[in-house]
Write a protein that holds these residues in place. Structure first.
Motif, PDB file in Angstrom:
ATOM      1  N   ASP A  28      15.612  -3.705   4.952  1.00 54.10           N
ATOM      2  CA  ASP A  28      14.859  -3.987   3.735  1.00 54.10           C
ATOM      3  C   ASP A  28      13.439  -3.480   3.960  1.00 54.10           C
ATOM      4  O   ASP A  28      12.761  -3.911   4.891  1.00 54.10           O
ATOM      5  CB  ASP A  28      14.858  -5.490   3.445  1.00 54.10           C
ATOM      6  N   TRP A  29      12.986  -2.571   3.135  1.00 55.75           N
ATOM      7  CA  TRP A  29      11.678  -1.969   3.369  1.00 55.75           C
ATOM      8  C   TRP A  29      10.536  -2.964   3.164  1.00 55.75           C
ATOM      9  O   TRP A  29       9.439  -2.739   3.652  1.00 55.75           O
ATOM     10  CB  TRP A  29      11.489  -0.720   2.526  1.00 55.75           C
ATOM     11  N   HIS A  30      10.790  -4.074   2.465  1.00 53.03           N
ATOM     12  CA  HIS A  30       9.753  -5.103   2.323  1.00 53.03           C
ATOM     13  C   HIS A  30       9.504  -5.832   3.640  1.00 53.03           C
ATOM     14  O   HIS A  30       8.467  -6.452   3.819  1.00 53.03           O
ATOM     15  CB  HIS A  30      10.151  -6.136   1.258  1.00 53.03           C
ATOM     16  N   LEU A  31      10.473  -5.771   4.529  1.00 52.94           N
ATOM     17  CA  LEU A  31      10.366  -6.492   5.801  1.00 52.94           C
ATOM     18  C   LEU A  31       9.934  -5.602   6.961  1.00 52.94           C
ATOM     19  O   LEU A  31       9.912  -6.046   8.104  1.00 52.94           O
ATOM     20  CB  LEU A  31      11.701  -7.169   6.132  1.00 52.94           C
ATOM     21  N   GLU A  32       9.581  -4.349   6.677  1.00 53.81           N
ATOM     22  CA  GLU A  32       9.171  -3.439   7.741  1.00 53.81           C
ATOM     23  C   GLU A  32       7.923  -3.917   8.481  1.00 53.81           C
ATOM     24  O   GLU A  32       7.791  -3.702   9.677  1.00 53.81           O
ATOM     25  CB  GLU A  32       8.893  -2.043   7.169  1.00 53.81           C
ATOM     26  N   THR A  53       3.891 -13.212   9.892  1.00 55.20           N
ATOM     27  CA  THR A  53       2.720 -12.556   9.326  1.00 55.20           C
ATOM     28  C   THR A  53       3.173 -11.235   8.715  1.00 55.20           C
ATOM     29  O   THR A  53       4.222 -10.700   9.068  1.00 55.20           O
ATOM     30  CB  THR A  53       1.640 -12.260  10.386  1.00 55.20           C
ATOM     31  N   VAL A  54       2.367 -10.729   7.815  1.00 59.19           N
ATOM     32  CA  VAL A  54       2.654  -9.455   7.163  1.00 59.19           C
ATOM     33  C   VAL A  54       1.400  -8.601   7.282  1.00 59.19           C
ATOM     34  O   VAL A  54       0.293  -9.080   7.057  1.00 59.19           O
ATOM     35  CB  VAL A  54       3.003  -9.655   5.670  1.00 59.19           C
ATOM     36  N   ALA A  67       6.282 -10.101  -1.863  1.00 56.89           N
ATOM     37  CA  ALA A  67       7.514  -9.328  -1.671  1.00 56.89           C
ATOM     38  C   ALA A  67       8.170  -9.682  -0.340  1.00 56.89           C
ATOM     39  O   ALA A  67       9.396  -9.775  -0.253  1.00 56.89           O
ATOM     40  CB  ALA A  67       7.214  -7.836  -1.739  1.00 56.89           C
ATOM     41  N   ALA A  68       7.362  -9.891   0.690  1.00 54.32           N
ATOM     42  CA  ALA A  68       7.918 -10.260   1.995  1.00 54.32           C
ATOM     43  C   ALA A  68       8.580 -11.629   1.926  1.00 54.32           C
ATOM     44  O   ALA A  68       9.687 -11.822   2.453  1.00 54.32           O
ATOM     45  CB  ALA A  68       6.828 -10.250   3.059  1.00 54.32           C
TER      46      ALA A  68
END
Length: 140
Positions: A28-32, A53-54, A67-68
């Motif tokens: 999932d690219w939101h979780l990169e 953390t993001v 989104a994350a």
């Protein structure tokens, strides 16, 4: 009620499993740019809270926290299945995800300390060459 040592070991193991799954298994690219920072487990070993953390794609870009969080909640069941397969305990803990605010708090504290150091430097420059009011020895 499980002992705290076992809960701590399980929490550390869950943290490792979730981090590895996010890196290698969940596409999932939101979780990169999500990093798992900590995990806590309740005393009955039924509920695990995973802290994350993001970071932004670049240093100037603001991270997309919403989104994350949405992606983590979407993949919660799959992550629990992966944890259950690798943990090999009778009851797989439910997973909940919380944003870790320690980095933001640390940055805020660093800013406050830098402002305090700058103000101390200003006061030191103002006091340079000045003489205290009153006599040299006020206790005579």
């Amino acid at each position: 009620m499980a002992d705290k040592v076992r809960a701590g070991r399980m929490a550390k193991r869950i943290q490792t499993i979730v981090a590895t799954a996010l890196e290698h298994e969940i596409k999932d690219w939101h979780l990169e740019f999500v990093t798992v920072t900590d995990c806590t487990l309740t005393g009955d070993l039924h509920d695990a809270t995973v802290y994350y953390t993001v970071r932004g794609k670049t240093l100037d870009e603001e991270p997309d926290y919403a989104a994350a969080a949405e992606s983590l909640n979407r993949w919660k069941g799959r992550l629990r299945k992966i944890v259950g397969d690798q943990l090999s305990v009778r009851f797989t803990p439910t997973l909940s995800f919380e944003l870790d605010t320690v980095p933001q708090s640390r940055a805020h504290m660093e800013d406050l300390l830098a402002r305090a150091r700058a103000r101390d430097e200003e006061v030191r420059k103002l006091a340079e060459g000045k003489k205290p009011a009153g006599e040299d020895n006020p206790y005579k």
